[in-house]
Structures are given as C-alpha cells and as structure tokens.
Scaffold this motif. Structure first.
Motif, PDB file in Angstrom:
ATOM      1  N   HIS A 230       0.848  -1.198   0.000  1.00 25.81           N
ATOM      2  CA  HIS A 230       0.000   0.000   0.000  1.00 25.81           C
ATOM      3  C   HIS A 230       0.885   1.249   0.000  1.00 25.81           C
ATOM      4  N   PRO A 231       1.758   1.434  -0.978  1.00 20.48           N
ATOM      5  CA  PRO A 231       2.635   2.612  -0.946  1.00 20.48           C
ATOM      6  C   PRO A 231       1.818   3.895  -0.809  1.00 20.48           C
ATOM      7  N   VAL A 232       2.330   4.830  -0.036  1.00 20.24           N
ATOM      8  CA  VAL A 232       1.584   6.034   0.332  1.00 20.24           C
ATOM      9  C   VAL A 232       2.254   7.281  -0.226  1.00 20.24           C
ATOM     10  N   SER A 233       1.447   8.138  -0.859  1.00 21.63           N
ATOM     11  CA  SER A 233       1.868   9.497  -1.193  1.00 21.63           C
ATOM     12  C   SER A 233       1.106  10.455  -0.280  1.00 21.63           C
ATOM     13  N   MET A 234       1.595  11.690  -0.180  1.00 21.56           N
ATOM     14  CA  MET A 234       0.966  12.651   0.722  1.00 21.56           C
ATOM     15  C   MET A 234       0.929  14.033   0.104  1.00 21.56           C
ATOM     16  N   SER A 235       0.073  14.874   0.678  1.00 22.04           N
ATOM     17  CA  SER A 235      -0.015  16.274   0.274  1.00 22.04           C
ATOM     18  C   SER A 235      -0.158  17.115   1.527  1.00 22.04           C
ATOM     19  N   TYR A 236       0.617  18.199   1.601  1.00 25.86           N
ATOM     20  CA  TYR A 236       0.614  19.078   2.775  1.00 25.86           C
ATOM     21  C   TYR A 236      -0.119  20.369   2.439  1.00 25.86           C
ATOM     22  N   ALA A 237      -0.815  20.919   3.436  1.00 25.03           N
ATOM     23  CA  ALA A 237      -1.522  22.185   3.239  1.00 25.03           C
ATOM     24  C   ALA A 237      -1.378  23.052   4.480  1.00 25.03           C
ATOM     25  N   GLN A 238      -1.432  24.351   4.267  1.00 30.37           N
ATOM     26  CA  GLN A 238      -1.519  25.300   5.369  1.00 30.37           C
ATOM     27  C   GLN A 238      -2.927  25.860   5.416  1.00 30.37           C
ATOM     28  N   MET A 239      -3.530  25.799   6.601  1.00 28.11           N
ATOM     29  CA  MET A 239      -4.914  26.199   6.793  1.00 28.11           C
ATOM     30  C   MET A 239      -4.994  27.545   7.531  1.00 28.11           C
ATOM     31  N   PRO A 240      -6.085  28.280   7.334  1.00 23.72           N
ATOM     32  CA  PRO A 240      -6.200  29.597   7.985  1.00 23.72           C
ATOM     33  C   PRO A 240      -6.429  29.506   9.489  1.00 23.72           C
ATOM     34  N   GLU A 241      -6.957  28.368   9.959  1.00 23.48           N
ATOM     35  CA  GLU A 241      -7.193  28.185  11.382  1.00 23.48           C
ATOM     36  C   GLU A 241      -6.430  26.956  11.868  1.00 23.48           C
ATOM     37  N   ALA A 242      -6.216  26.867  13.173  1.00 26.84           N
ATOM     38  CA  ALA A 242      -5.408  25.784  13.734  1.00 26.84           C
ATOM     39  C   ALA A 242      -6.041  24.426  13.443  1.00 26.84           C
ATOM     40  N   VAL A 243      -5.186  23.471  13.069  1.00 26.91           N
ATOM     41  CA  VAL A 243      -5.580  22.093  12.819  1.00 26.91           C
ATOM     42  C   VAL A 243      -5.223  21.212  14.019  1.00 26.91           C
ATOM     43  N   ASP A 244      -4.030  21.426  14.561  1.00 24.92           N
ATOM     44  CA  ASP A 244      -3.560  20.660  15.728  1.00 24.92           C
ATOM     45  C   ASP A 244      -3.731  19.169  15.509  1.00 24.92           C
ATOM     46  N   GLY A 245      -3.193  18.688  14.388  1.00 22.15           N
ATOM     47  CA  GLY A 245      -3.357  17.289  14.001  1.00 22.15           C
ATOM     48  C   GLY A 245      -2.622  16.302  14.874  1.00 22.15           C
ATOM     49  N   PHE A 246      -1.936  16.783  15.900  1.00 25.59           N
ATOM     50  CA  PHE A 246      -1.231  15.910  16.842  1.00 25.59           C
ATOM     51  C   PHE A 246      -2.135  15.486  17.985  1.00 25.59           C
ATOM     52  N   TYR A 247      -3.371  16.027  18.058  1.00 27.93           N
ATOM     53  CA  TYR A 247      -4.332  15.633  19.089  1.00 27.93           C
ATOM     54  C   TYR A 247      -5.526  14.923  18.446  1.00 27.93           C
ATOM     55  N   GLY A 248      -6.125  14.007  19.192  1.00 27.55           N
ATOM     56  CA  GLY A 248      -7.355  13.354  18.742  1.00 27.55           C
ATOM     57  C   GLY A 248      -7.082  12.100  17.941  1.00 27.55           C
ATOM     58  N   ALA A 249      -8.122  11.277  17.789  1.00 31.54           N
ATOM     59  CA  ALA A 249      -7.995  10.013  17.066  1.00 31.54           C
ATOM     60  C   ALA A 249      -7.285  10.229  15.736  1.00 31.54           C
ATOM     61  N   PRO A 250      -6.206   9.496  15.474  1.00 31.16           N
ATOM     62  CA  PRO A 250      -5.387   9.772  14.282  1.00 31.16           C
ATOM     63  C   PRO A 250      -6.152   9.655  12.976  1.00 31.16           C
ATOM     64  N   GLN A 251      -6.969   8.611  12.864  1.00 33.52           N
ATOM     65  CA  GLN A 251      -7.726   8.391  11.628  1.00 33.52           C
ATOM     66  C   GLN A 251      -9.186   8.109  11.986  1.00 33.52           C
ATOM     67  N   SER A 252     -10.092   8.939  11.473  1.00 27.47           N
ATOM     68  CA  SER A 252     -11.516   8.725  11.732  1.00 27.47           C
ATOM     69  C   SER A 252     -12.381   8.984  10.509  1.00 27.47           C
ATOM     70  N   VAL A 253     -11.785   9.486   9.408  1.00 24.47           N
ATOM     71  CA  VAL A 253     -12.516   9.743   8.164  1.00 24.47           C
ATOM     72  C   VAL A 253     -11.714   9.164   7.004  1.00 24.47           C
ATOM     73  N   TYR A 254     -12.409   8.589   6.026  1.00 24.41           N
ATOM     74  CA  TYR A 254     -11.743   8.103   4.815  1.00 24.41           C
ATOM     75  C   TYR A 254     -12.620   8.369   3.612  1.00 24.41           C
ATOM     76  N   SER A 255     -12.017   8.275   2.443  1.00 19.25           N
ATOM     77  CA  SER A 255     -12.772   8.359   1.189  1.00 19.25           C
ATOM     78  C   SER A 255     -12.302   7.263   0.251  1.00 19.25           C
ATOM     79  N   ASP A 256     -13.257   6.519  -0.284  1.00 19.71           N
ATOM     80  CA  ASP A 256     -12.982   5.512  -1.309  1.00 19.71           C
ATOM     81  C   ASP A 256     -13.407   6.005  -2.696  1.00 19.71           C
ATOM     82  N   GLN A 257     -13.490   7.320  -2.858  1.00 20.17           N
ATOM     83  CA  GLN A 257     -13.933   7.886  -4.125  1.00 20.17           C
ATOM     84  C   GLN A 257     -13.121   7.363  -5.301  1.00 20.17           C
ATOM     85  N   PHE A 258     -11.819   7.155  -5.084  1.00 22.90           N
ATOM     86  CA  PHE A 258     -10.929   6.764  -6.180  1.00 22.90           C
ATOM     87  C   PHE A 258     -10.443   5.314  -6.060  1.00 22.90           C
TER      88      PHE A 258
END
Length: 534
Positions: free
Chosen positions: A295-323
C-alpha cells in the motif's frame, strides 16, 4: 486514578513469561503449537488455540512493553517498538516501512483503523488466485466475531480537525467519505496511538488475546529471534531461536530450541518469508517472498487559515474511497484517502527537509493539514509487488521496484489530494515531493505536479502496511500455502498473518488479518484435536 497494567499484573500472578535476555545457557522448550510472532495473526491464533486446550508457546523477537511504559514519547517509542528502530526501508531506500516489533506486534503502534476486506478484493482472490472459502458471505461471521472481540465500531466522537478537513473537502467536491471503525474501548482521544496506548483503550493483542492465552497456561518468550526451522521430508522437527540482549540489538549467543506438533508462522510479510528462506524451506512455486505488497503512500501538505492541531485526537476517523475502484478492480492504480497523525517527530520526518525550511515547517505545524493516498497494489499485471531477500547476515530486506504504472498513480493522487485540500479552505498546498513547494491555487499546484519528476528519492513514499510473501492458493505451483493456511510441502506448518494475502487489500489490513486468523486458527484447533472454541 492510575491505569492498571494487565501485563504487569498478569506476570505478578504467575504467567509463564520469559525474557530471552535473561537466559544464561541454551534452552529447550516443548509445546503442542509454537506461534512465531505475536501481532494480529499470532495473537489471535494464540487465544483460539489456548481456548481449545492446546499447549501454546509464543515467540516474539521484540521487547515486552505495556501501559506502564507508554508515555507518549515519540523518541522512545520509535526506537523500542518498531522494526529497525523505525528505520526500516526498502532495499534501495526509496520507501520507508513502519512496522511494529514488540509483544503485540504492529497492533501496539497502529492507528486503530479497522476495515473489513473489501468485497471486490475477496472476489478477486477467488476469481484470479483460486482461493476458496474467502468470499464475502463466508468471511462475514469471522469479521463479526473479531469486531465483537476487539470493540470495533465506527468512531463516535467528532473527528479531529485533520480528519474533519478531509471530510469537508470531499463534501465540497461531491466525493464520498465515511467514518472509520476503530478497535478501541473507552478511548481518551489522546492521538498518540503510534507510541503505544497508555490507557489500554486500544484493543491491541497486548491487552486482549495475549493475556487471554497466558491466563490459560500458554507461554511467551520475548527477545527471541526465530532463526530457522529444522525439517525433513514434510515435517518440521524443531525451531531454533537466538536469545537477544535487553535492547533487542544483538544476539547473546544463547540458543533456544523449540519442539512442537505444529508450527504457526505469524512473523509478518517480511519476517515470515525470511525465516523460511533461512530454513531453505521447499519452494517449488518460486513464489516464497515474492508478491509482497505495501500500500505505498503518497501525501499532500496544506496550510490552513485556522489551527488544525493534528497531533491531538484520534489519528484516523474519516476516509474516502472515491478513487478506490474508479476503473474496476484491475484497472489503473487506485487509492484510498485518509490522513496521518501529525506528532512532531513523525511529521518532521515526513517533511524531508532541514535547516531554516524545516524550522519554518515546524513553526507552522499547528496549521498544517496532511492527506495521504493508500495505493491498492497487486491487482494489475504491472503491479507485482516486491521480493523479500536476505542480506549477508541473514536479516531480511524487501526489494520493491517502482514502474511507470505506479508513478502514474502517484501523480494522479497528488492532483486529487491537492484539490480536496483547497476545497477544504487551504491557503496553500505542497505535494509530497523533494522538489515540491507551497502554491496558493489549484491551477498552480496542477502546473507544479505536471513538472515533478516521478522518480525514486524525489517522490516521498512511505508504507505502514506489509502484505503477501507467502500467498494463498490451491495450486501448489502458483502459491506457498493453501486456502486453510497450511504450507503446501511442510505438513505441520501454517502461515497465519497478512503474508497469506495474494494482493494488498485496499484498506488498513489489521481487521482482515484478525478475521483470517480467527478462521484459520479455529480450523487448525479442530485438526489438532482441540476442544471446541465457540
């Protein structure tokens, strides 16, 4: 109120637990069943076989750590709980590979996402690889059994902002998205699942099946590296292990010899094939260690206008199988969209930069959003996976070549992830590429991605899911084990873990391994004359 540590309490109560580092002279053990590896496959098998009244001995190379030791410290966890101190990579170094190495295996450090094997994948295994007994209807009761055992349910709390932004971007573009099931009970929503759960909420093998097996008289030897099998004809007579030092850095020189009626190999899709290769096990198909998927993984980084604080909270809780299935099962390389947690040490490694640029990236970490694309490899003739090989010292390494089919999928994933992030309100987006840089519009990021060289070391690729290498199939000329996980040539050997998969599965694999192990170990217990387990 202090959290009770079931491991320390169990050992104090008299569990049969041995540290290989404490052995001062060669040892001999006997059991009905020896299980090599204590992760999703080995831990699940251990509980079932112990419930059947069989004498079970679990062998684990890594350390025994538990909630008393888990303090959300990335530096300690990556050094102690991961293969090669979290430095494992493919042979050419182009793909980083995060795998657990501890009692409980990767289940101790994964991010708890628990998906059933997609119906399309199961259908493909039957149609293309001739596997029997793994259609959706046949597997449903085994998924249900392990979901109940491990508390697997869709995450009921609000997603953290890192996950919420994925959902918002998908909603804005009309893409599908859904909530991820997680194997937790009483989760504190800390977010540091990758460093070991300090509250025992994560229902890993460390706090569920392994304690259950030990309560029934099973034995555990940790800091014991399985070196090779002794075998003759169609029978394995003995497993030879090396005792490891207290840091699991090198063998002590003490040998541990284990005799059993049956051997269960659950050492993972790199460690398992490597053990069989070191043993010169029969391999008439020539497929041992081959068709190993990431399952090789690519990633994309973004800067948001408001705090994301992605170091807190359940690491993975949403997914998309659109593709995920956009050109059927065996069309172009397709992928699942998720997000990773953004703890500082992990994220700084993802940025792959230094100096002032790294300083600026870390200063912006609270506002950083990251999406990942999980590539579904192994379904197309141009996606053959990798090959487990042995270094001169006998340690394993995975050779995983990349080709134009893969690179085209990576490039497409960068387009789509960037679009999702801008749709969610990103100020700027940067592809996960050494030559990538932040830009402030979809048009600009498309133009940039068009120009990026899709080559090793420029494109940043990782993996946390290793599958295959001992693939199932009824035809011994084109597989390593049969549909019951029995080795085609060695009668008293079963392979029960993700290495049995003939492709990747297209989703985080732990629940698929749990269900496979539940099914196969239950049947094995019956073959060995054990008591009914349900």
């Amino acid at each position: 109120m202090p959290i009770a540590d079931p491991i320390s309490l169990g050992i104090a109560s008299g569990w049969k637990v041995h540290s290989g580092a404490r052995f001062e002279q060669d040892q001999v053990f006997e059991a009905d069943v020896v299980i090599i590896g204590s992760g999703a496959g080995g831990g699940t098998s251990a509980e079932i076989l112990a419930r059947a009244g069989l004498r079970v001995l679990i062998i684990e190379e890594g350390l025994l750590r538990s909630s008393n030791d888990f303090n959300m410290d990335e530096q300690t966890a990556y050094a102690e709980l991961y293969q090669e101190g979290s430095g494992r990579a493919t042979k050419d170094g182009a793909i980083t590979v995060l795998q657990g190495r501890a009692v409980g295996g990767t289940t101790v450090v994964n991010w708890t996402s628990s998906f059933r094997t997609p119906d399309q994948t199961l259908q493909h295994w039957g149609d293309v690889h001739g596997i029997t007994g793994f259609d959706a209807a046949a597997m449903s009761p085994w998924f249900e059994r392990m979901e109940k055992r491990l508390g697997v349910e869709p995450w009921s709390m609000p997603p953290n902002q890192n996950n919420e932004l994925l959902q918002q971007g998908c909603d804005a573009l009309g893409y599908s998205s859904a909530i991820i099931p997680r194997n937790v009970r009483g989760c504190w929503n800390l977010g540091y699942c990758g460093t070991g759960c300090p509250t025992n909420a994560k229902q890993s093998m460390l706090v569920t099946t392994i304690p259950a097996a030990l309560e029934r008289g099973s034995e555990l030897i940790y800091l014991a590296r399985a070196e090779y099998f002794k075998w003759q004809g169609d029978q394995i007579s003995e497993l030879v292990c090396s005792a490891m030092d207290h840091q699991c850095a090198k063998p002590t020189g003490v040998k541990i010899r284990i005799r059993a009626r049956h051997f269960v190999l659950s050492a993972g899709s790199i460690g398992g094939p490597a053990l069989l290769l070191r043993s010169n096990a029969p391999n008439p198909s020539g497929l041992l260690g081959k068709r190993t998927f990431l399952h090789p993984v690519s990633m994309s980084y973004a800067q948001m206008p408001e705090a994301v604080d992605g170091f807190y909270g359940a690491p993975q809780s949403v997914y998309s199988d659109q593709f995920q299935w956009d050109q059927g099962v065996d069309g172009r390389l397709s992928y699942k969209l998720e997000v990773p947690p953004l703890q500082p040490a992990l994220t700084s490694a993802l940025f792959k930069t230094t100096g002032e640029e790294l300083h600026q990236s870390m200063a912006e970490l609270p506002y950083t959003h990251v999406v990942l694309a999980l590539m579904r490899d192994g379904f197309h003739p141009l996606s053959q996976g990798g090959n487990v090989q042995l270094r001169n010292d006998g340690t394993p390494v995975l050779d995983y070549p990349l080709n134009d089919y893969m690179w085209e999928g990576f490039r497409r994933s960068l387009y789509r992830m960037a679009e999702v992030q801008f749709a969610a309100g990103a100020l700027k987006v940067r592809p996960s590429h050494q030559d990538g840089f932040y830009v402030d519009s979809v048009a600009k990021v498309h133009e940039q991605i068009d120009q990026l060289a899709m080559t090793e070391y420029r494109m940043m690729i990782g993996s946390a899911h290793v599958m295959g290498g001992c693939m199932m199939g009824e035809d011994a000329s084109s597989s390593v084990i049969n549909s019951q996980s029995q080795h085609h040539q060695l009668e008293n050997l079963s392979v029960i873990d993700g290495s049995a998969f003939p492709t990747s599965i297209g989703a985080n694999p732990q629940l698929s391994i749990y269900a496979l192990a539940s099914k196969q170990a239950t049947a094995l217990a019956q073959r060995l004359g054990g008591l009914p387990t349900s």
